[in-house]
Write an enzyme that holds these catalytic residues in place. Structure first.
Site, short mmCIF file in Angstrom:
data_model
loop_
_atom_site.label_atom_id
_atom_site.label_comp_id
_atom_site.label_asym_id
_atom_site.label_seq_id
_atom_site.Cartn_x
_atom_site.Cartn_y
_atom_site.Cartn_z
N SER A 288 -71.28 -52.33 -117.62
CA SER A 288 -70.87 -53.30 -116.63
C SER A 288 -71.23 -54.72 -117.08
CB SER A 288 -71.51 -52.94 -115.28
OG SER A 288 -70.96 -53.72 -114.23
N ASP A 334 -61.92 -47.12 -112.04
CA ASP A 334 -62.95 -48.14 -111.86
C ASP A 334 -62.43 -49.27 -110.96
OD1 ASP A 334 -64.93 -50.08 -112.08
OD2 ASP A 334 -65.22 -49.77 -114.22
N HIS A 364 -66.57 -46.55 -111.73
CA HIS A 364 -67.37 -47.51 -112.49
C HIS A 364 -68.66 -46.92 -113.06
CE1 HIS A 364 -68.55 -51.50 -113.75
NE2 HIS A 364 -69.66 -51.48 -113.04
#
Length: 423
Positions: A288, A334, A364
């Site tokens: 991320s 995601d 995600h």
């Protein structure tokens, strides 16, 4: 007179035939480019040992301002050395030696001078060894030693299984742990990042370092699954906790750089379990915002030679200048950092880099501990970093060619695959 002419004609024909039959001399191969490099010191983070063997005449290694200093390249296995190229920056060596070693400990001098003039030098040498170093004993200026490029030519070299790393198989790469035993070490006094746990091979030898960086609100738990997998395949892995849980991607990129600096420093310092374990080459994996930080580290810090941004997030940033090998691992569903929003545009813009893009089912969290197919994710990440940080071509078939096709063509496992094969 007729007899003499006939004799001369016969001798000329014989010489012509002999010349035509003689095989051409074998061309020397460039063995050092992209191989792991170490040095006695570096002037600063922007002038690492790896910069002297990266094929880029715009990057350089430079040492601290003292004598003696050395730069060593690991060719991977014993090679025959026939030529060495040195492209000095202004800070050159007046007196230096070229030395070879089979084990990195006992050295044989194959060239020596006390009248170095700097500039570009090509040295014809005759030696054998896995390790080749330039050993400076007298500086030509008040500064240190500085090389734009250190090139070793010859035959042989390449990847050696070494350090107990056997030939990889699909089964061994998809197992939880690789062939090497590992241990952990808590970083004392982290500098520039919040915390660090290092997982490292207990076997002898030196290895590339890898920094693991979590995402927003994340901790070391995010990528805990990956640390022992990588370490057991021949990496020294620092799993990082951030300064704050809300640090943005730029801050995470700086913390990746800081963690790499401290990891190498620990490898160069006596009295800790990592002493002698680091070969100076670095890579990074992040999730991320940590994946965005990986991209920033690849762009900004030349010591980082390959990266794996997973579900990467970093709005409104162009990474077209990244030239290092990059593996984007993204998640099909995601809602935060879909590949089409970040990773795919970056992938398409990076025209000078070797690239791999794999999208897998999940949201995600799919690259995090406890989520997704860790057998295949681990196989791909270990293979990618083994190829690009160690130059170990035994891992290439799992990313390019028929072996990888079992993964690439399995729609329940992979929803999108792009690459720049063959690598």
């Amino acid at each position: 007179m007729t007899a003499l002419i006939a004799l001369a004609t016969a001798l000329g024909l014989a010489l012509t035939l002999l010349t035509a039959a003689a095989p051409p001399a074998a061309a020397a191969d460039l063995l050092s480019q992209g191989r792991p490099a170490t040095s006695s010191s570096t002037e600063n983070a922007a002038t690492p040992a790896s910069a002297a063997v990266d094929g880029n005449t715009g990057t350089r290694w430079s040492s601290t301002f003292s004598d003696p200093q050395w730069l060593t390249v690991d060719l991977g296995s014993i090679a025959t050395i026939s030529r060495v190229g040195l492209r000095w920056e202004a800070a050159y060596a007046r007196a230096f030696q070229i030395q070879t070693s089979d084990n990195g400990t006992a050295w044989t001098t194959i060239y020596s001078t006390t009248k170095g003039t700097g500039g570009a030098q090509t040295l014809d040498v005759d030696g054998k060894g896995r390790y080749v170093r330039v050993q400076g004993t007298q500086r030509g200026t008040a500064y240190g030693y500085s090389l734009w490029e250190f090139q070793v030519y010859g035959s042989g070299g390449g990847t050696s299984p070494g350090n107990g790393i056997p030939d990889p198989t699909t089964a061994s790469l998809e197992a939880t742990d690789g062939p090497l035993t590992t241990a952990t070490y808590t970083v004392p006094g982290p500098s520039g990042f919040g915390s660090g746990t290092v997982t490292y091979p207990t076997t002898g030898g030196s290895y590339p370092g890898v920094v693991l960086m979590p995402g927003y609100q994340g901790t070391q738990e995010n990528l805990r699954w990956l640390a022992p997998r990588l370490a057991s395949w021949g990496f020294v892995v620092i799993n990082v906790g951030t300064n704050t849980l809300t640090d943005d991607p730029a801050a995470r990129g700086r913390q990746i750089t800081a963690a790499g600096t401290q990891l190498i420093a620990l490898g160069n310092a006596p009295g800790n379990p990592l002493s002698g374990k680091l070969n100076g080459t670095l890579g990074a994996v992040g999730h991320s915002m940590g994946g965005g930080g990986v991209m920033a580290a690849l762009r900004d810090d030349p010591r980082f030679r390959a990266g794996v941004p997973t579900a990467p997030y970093y709005p409104n940033v162009n990474f077209s200048s990244v030239t290092d090998p990059t593996f984007f691992l993204t998640c099909q569903s995601d809602p935060v950092a879909h590949g089409d929003t970040y990773a795919v545009p970056w992938y398409n813009s990076m025209s000078q880099a070797e690239k791999l893009y794999i999208e897998v089912p999940g949201d995600h969290l799919c690259p995090m501990t406890g989520y997704g197919d860790k057998a295949t994710q681990g196989k791909w990440i270990v293979s990618f970093l083994s190829l690009w940080l160690r130059g170990d071509t035994r891992f290439s078939p799992f990313l390019c060619g028929a072996v990888r096709d079992a993964d690439k063509n399995n729609t329940s496992l992979v929803t999108r695959w792009m690459d720049t094969c063959q690598f």
